[in-house]
Design a protein around this motif. Structure first.
Motif, PDB file in Angstrom:
ATOM      1  N   ARG A  49     -31.433  35.953  11.892  1.00 25.26           N
ATOM      2  CA  ARG A  49     -33.025  36.998  12.192  1.00 25.26           C
ATOM      3  C   ARG A  49     -32.406  38.121  12.494  1.00 25.26           C
ATOM      4  O   ARG A  49     -32.829  39.331  12.217  1.00 25.26           O
ATOM      5  CB  ARG A  49     -33.727  36.372  13.279  1.00 25.26           C
ATOM      6  CG  ARG A  49     -34.732  37.185  13.587  1.00 25.26           C
ATOM      7  CD  ARG A  49     -35.685  36.631  14.594  1.00 25.26           C
ATOM      8  NE  ARG A  49     -36.232  35.398  14.404  1.00 25.26           N
ATOM      9  CZ  ARG A  49     -37.006  34.383  15.282  1.00 25.26           C
ATOM     10  NH1 ARG A  49     -36.704  34.506  16.600  1.00 25.26           N
ATOM     11  NH2 ARG A  49     -37.769  33.533  14.735  1.00 25.26           N
ATOM     12  N   SER A  50     -30.935  38.417  13.095  1.00 28.01           N
ATOM     13  CA  SER A  50     -30.373  39.762  13.506  1.00 28.01           C
ATOM     14  C   SER A  50     -30.007  40.194  12.143  1.00 28.01           C
ATOM     15  O   SER A  50     -29.482  41.619  12.187  1.00 28.01           O
ATOM     16  CB  SER A  50     -29.330  39.580  14.445  1.00 28.01           C
ATOM     17  OG  SER A  50     -28.188  39.088  13.901  1.00 28.01           O
ATOM     18  N   GLY A  51     -30.070  39.890  10.767  1.00 26.56           N
ATOM     19  CA  GLY A  51     -29.884  40.679   9.835  1.00 26.56           C
ATOM     20  C   GLY A  51     -28.393  40.212   9.132  1.00 26.56           C
ATOM     21  O   GLY A  51     -28.175  40.723   8.127  1.00 26.56           O
ATOM     22  N   LEU A  52     -27.741  39.304   9.620  1.00 23.44           N
ATOM     23  CA  LEU A  52     -26.609  38.770   9.049  1.00 23.44           C
ATOM     24  C   LEU A  52     -26.772  37.871   7.808  1.00 23.44           C
ATOM     25  O   LEU A  52     -27.330  37.209   7.804  1.00 23.44           O
ATOM     26  CB  LEU A  52     -25.391  38.351  10.258  1.00 23.44           C
ATOM     27  CG  LEU A  52     -25.077  38.994  11.286  1.00 23.44           C
ATOM     28  CD1 LEU A  52     -24.678  38.057  12.395  1.00 23.44           C
ATOM     29  CD2 LEU A  52     -24.522  40.116  10.992  1.00 23.44           C
ATOM     30  N   ASP A  53     -25.777  38.065   6.750  1.00 21.46           N
ATOM     31  CA  ASP A  53     -25.796  37.378   5.592  1.00 21.46           C
ATOM     32  C   ASP A  53     -24.821  36.509   5.510  1.00 21.46           C
ATOM     33  O   ASP A  53     -24.883  35.768   4.705  1.00 21.46           O
ATOM     34  CB  ASP A  53     -25.937  38.254   4.323  1.00 21.46           C
ATOM     35  CG  ASP A  53     -27.402  38.838   4.187  1.00 21.46           C
ATOM     36  OD1 ASP A  53     -28.144  38.625   4.522  1.00 21.46           O
ATOM     37  OD2 ASP A  53     -27.309  40.042   3.384  1.00 21.46           O
ATOM     38  N   ALA A  54     -23.711  36.811   6.206  1.00 20.18           N
ATOM     39  CA  ALA A  54     -22.527  35.909   6.250  1.00 20.18           C
ATOM     40  C   ALA A  54     -21.896  36.122   7.674  1.00 20.18           C
ATOM     41  O   ALA A  54     -21.264  37.061   8.061  1.00 20.18           O
ATOM     42  CB  ALA A  54     -21.425  36.438   4.953  1.00 20.18           C
ATOM     43  N   PHE A  55     -21.665  34.934   8.260  1.00 21.34           N
ATOM     44  CA  PHE A  55     -21.030  35.056   9.479  1.00 21.34           C
ATOM     45  C   PHE A  55     -20.312  33.710   9.772  1.00 21.34           C
ATOM     46  O   PHE A  55     -20.645  32.730   9.231  1.00 21.34           O
ATOM     47  CB  PHE A  55     -21.879  35.508  10.685  1.00 21.34           C
ATOM     48  CG  PHE A  55     -23.017  34.195  10.746  1.00 21.34           C
ATOM     49  CD1 PHE A  55     -23.113  33.336  11.468  1.00 21.34           C
ATOM     50  CD2 PHE A  55     -24.420  34.728  10.219  1.00 21.34           C
ATOM     51  CE1 PHE A  55     -24.042  32.423  11.686  1.00 21.34           C
ATOM     52  CE2 PHE A  55     -25.512  33.773  10.188  1.00 21.34           C
ATOM     53  CZ  PHE A  55     -25.247  32.553  11.052  1.00 21.34           C
ATOM     54  N   LEU A  56     -19.081  33.909  10.908  1.00 23.56           N
ATOM     55  CA  LEU A  56     -18.655  32.618  11.292  1.00 23.56           C
ATOM     56  C   LEU A  56     -18.926  32.587  12.868  1.00 23.56           C
ATOM     57  O   LEU A  56     -18.997  34.053  13.453  1.00 23.56           O
ATOM     58  CB  LEU A  56     -17.133  32.711  11.475  1.00 23.56           C
ATOM     59  CG  LEU A  56     -16.612  32.768   9.833  1.00 23.56           C
ATOM     60  CD1 LEU A  56     -15.092  32.899   9.741  1.00 23.56           C
ATOM     61  CD2 LEU A  56     -17.004  31.480   8.999  1.00 23.56           C
ATOM     62  N   LEU A  57     -19.043  31.875  13.587  1.00 27.97           N
ATOM     63  CA  LEU A  57     -19.277  31.625  14.936  1.00 27.97           C
ATOM     64  C   LEU A  57     -18.577  30.409  15.513  1.00 27.97           C
ATOM     65  O   LEU A  57     -18.688  29.266  15.204  1.00 27.97           O
ATOM     66  CB  LEU A  57     -20.710  31.405  15.077  1.00 27.97           C
ATOM     67  CG  LEU A  57     -21.327  30.687  16.193  1.00 27.97           C
ATOM     68  CD1 LEU A  57     -21.288  31.685  17.357  1.00 27.97           C
ATOM     69  CD2 LEU A  57     -22.904  30.352  16.207  1.00 27.97           C
ATOM     70  N   ALA A  58     -17.609  30.949  16.496  1.00 31.95           N
ATOM     71  CA  ALA A  58     -17.072  29.641  17.254  1.00 31.95           C
ATOM     72  C   ALA A  58     -17.398  29.717  18.572  1.00 31.95           C
ATOM     73  O   ALA A  58     -17.922  30.767  19.299  1.00 31.95           O
ATOM     74  CB  ALA A  58     -15.534  30.286  17.251  1.00 31.95           C
ATOM     75  N   GLY A  59     -17.370  28.450  19.121  1.00 32.51           N
ATOM     76  CA  GLY A  59     -17.797  28.054  20.502  1.00 32.51           C
ATOM     77  C   GLY A  59     -17.562  26.556  20.957  1.00 32.51           C
ATOM     78  O   GLY A  59     -17.396  26.043  20.096  1.00 32.51           O
ATOM     79  N   ASP A  60     -17.693  26.653  22.230  1.00 37.76           N
ATOM     80  CA  ASP A  60     -17.633  25.379  23.058  1.00 37.76           C
ATOM     81  C   ASP A  60     -19.025  24.567  22.960  1.00 37.76           C
ATOM     82  O   ASP A  60     -19.941  25.270  23.197  1.00 37.76           O
ATOM     83  CB  ASP A  60     -17.110  25.686  24.474  1.00 37.76           C
ATOM     84  CG  ASP A  60     -17.947  26.647  25.229  1.00 37.76           C
ATOM     85  OD1 ASP A  60     -18.268  27.634  24.474  1.00 37.76           O
ATOM     86  OD2 ASP A  60     -18.076  26.601  26.242  1.00 37.76           O
TER      87      ASP A  60
END
Ligand code: FA5
Ligand code: MG
Length: 433
Positions: free
Chosen positions: A140-151
């Motif tokens: 929704r924030s407009g990103l078309d390609a992303f990676l997201l790391a988290g616990d």
């Protein structure tokens, strides 16, 4: 009370707020959440919130995250020479149940919402159970390609490859009509979507088969390239069909590890309803979620998932490399002997309207809360139903082992007795000793 804060925090990255489970509220990362009948988070678990192992320079989870980033940065370049995938590793693990479940089309009565499988702060707030909880907000924030790391946090069984806190890396990529078909001859005549289609094992109702096949190919190709980059050409990989409410079709990738197949990630073509609700309805996308511990265990030969929480220099120092691409093979700290002890008890009678008053996960949780890192494994050995009274009893074996020193019989006996006592007072079981 058992679920209260204990001892000092093993924080390595500067001051973090101390977890507090109060009478009426739970405090996490500086915010306060009112307790209710769903609250089940424990002080032991809250101790882990804010540790952010994936952001600790030279920690093996940081190292593998950096290597994945490096691969995506160098292999996928945007139109202006910029990295195509943006990387996010600082989103709070405290999410709403709406984010963790509803945003991903997980129905209200779905078993993955069970109180017994998740850590709830209260009915509407929880520790995320997967990084997919952020898919919709980032799209929704407009990103078309992303990676997201988290616990991520799950109430789960305890063994060498399962731990109630672990780390995931999510990847999402969205495509326009042009991006999917521009390399295909006469591609401008093809479309991502079709009206009046049917859902089949291959595709969703609104998708065209040709678009899905190309996106699925790109997904599997992206992940195979990543795994080959990490492990080299010799790594053995296989794809298994599976199901997620937020992707279709869906797959799991398994990697050969110590003679067995180990699942390292889940992925699939994003459900269009999710993409539409995030305001990207003219695009089609893929998503994946991989377990960073699982990859690091294979890559560095780390035999036990508990080691990631070690503060022992003999562990950490092995990953302090001048160059993130340098190979590492973990040299095990000398293996200290395990000690085991069994526990048997009668289960409480079923209470109100058939509602389960005891679940195995309650017991695993309790063992972890009392025994902490000393517990290597808990396994159900035996179940028995009394032929006359119908009462049920269970016997568990608890294997104790310290990663860094030899435990004494005495030390183990004391912990085991505390577990027996806590099981009786907290879970209402009756010991058979
Ligand atoms: C998921 O969590 C999905 N959100 C993955 C996904 C994302 C699917 C995007 C489709 C699209 P799963 O529960 O299978 O799926 O977990 C994903 C990975 O996390 C597993 O393959 C495994 O590598 C790792 N994992 C799961 N449970 C544990 C655990 N208890 N300990 C360590 N790693 C785990
Ligand atoms: Mg899975």
């Amino acid at each position: 009370h058992l679920w209260t804060s204990s001892g000092s925090l093993p924080i390595t990255d500067g001051p973090a707020p101390r977890p507090v489970i109060g009478q009426d509220s739970v405090e996490v990362l500086g915010a306060s959440y009112p307790r209710d009948d769903f609250t089940n988070v424990t002080a032991k678990i809250l101790d882990k919130v804010g540790r952010n192992l994936h952001n600790q320079p030279h920690h093996p989870l940081w190292l593998i995250k950096e290597r994945i980033k490096a691969h995506f940065y160098s292999s996928y370049i945007g139109r202006w020479g910029n990295p195509l995938f943006s990387v996010h590793d600082n989103l709070s693990p405290v999410v709403s149940t709406e984010q963790n479940f509803d945003s991903l089309l997980i129905p209200p009565d779905h078993p993955s919402r069970k109180r017994g499988d998740n850590y709830y702060l209260n009915r509407t707030t929880m520790l995320r159970a997967h990084t997919s909880a952020h898919q919709r907000e980032l799209v929704r924030s407009g990103l078309d390609a992303f990676l997201l790391a988290g616990d991520v946090y799950r109430r789960d069984e305890i063994d060498a490859s399962h731990y109630p806190v672990f780390h995931q890396m999510e990847g999402v990529r969205l495509f326009t009509n042009h991006e999917v078909f521009s390399k295909v001859q006469d591609g401008h005549e093809l479309s991502l979507f079709e009206a009046g289609g049917r859902r089949t094992p291959q595709k969703q109702e609104t998708h065209s088969l040709e678009a899905v096949k190309l996106v699925e190919f790109d997904l599997k190709n992206t992940l195979t390239r990543l795994i080959t980059y990490l492990f080299g050409d010799d790594v053995e990989v296989r794809w298994v069909d599976c199901y997620f409410p937020f992707t279709h079709p869906s797959f799991e990738m398994e990697v050969r590890f110590q003679g067995d197949w180990m699942e390292v990630l889940g992925c699939g073509v994003m459900e269009q309803e999710l993409v539409n609700s995030a305001g990207a309805g003219h695009k089609l996308g893929w998503a994946f979620g991989l377990g960073l511990e699982r990859l690091a265990m294979v890559l560095y030969s780390i035999p036990d998932i508990r080691l990631f929480w070690s503060q022992d220099e003999r562990f950490l120092q092995q990953f302090r490399l001048p160059d993130i691409q340098q190979p590492v093979t973990f040299q095990p700290l000398s293996k200290y002997p395990p000690l085991h002890n069994d526990i048997s008890f009668w289960l409480p009678e079923e209470s109100e309207a058939g509602r389960e008053s005891f679940t195995q996960n309650d017991f695993y949780e309790l063992v972890r809360s009392v025994g902490g890192e000393l517990v290597e494994r808990v396994s159900l050995q035996d179940e028995f139903t009394h032929p006359r009274t119908g009462r049920r009893s269970q016997c568990y074996r608890i294997v104790y082992r310290h990663m860094e020193r030899t435990l004494t019989q005495d030390e183990v006996r004391r912990v085991h007795q505390q577990i027996e006592h806590a099981a009786e007072t907290e879970l209402g079981v009756q010991g058979r000793y």
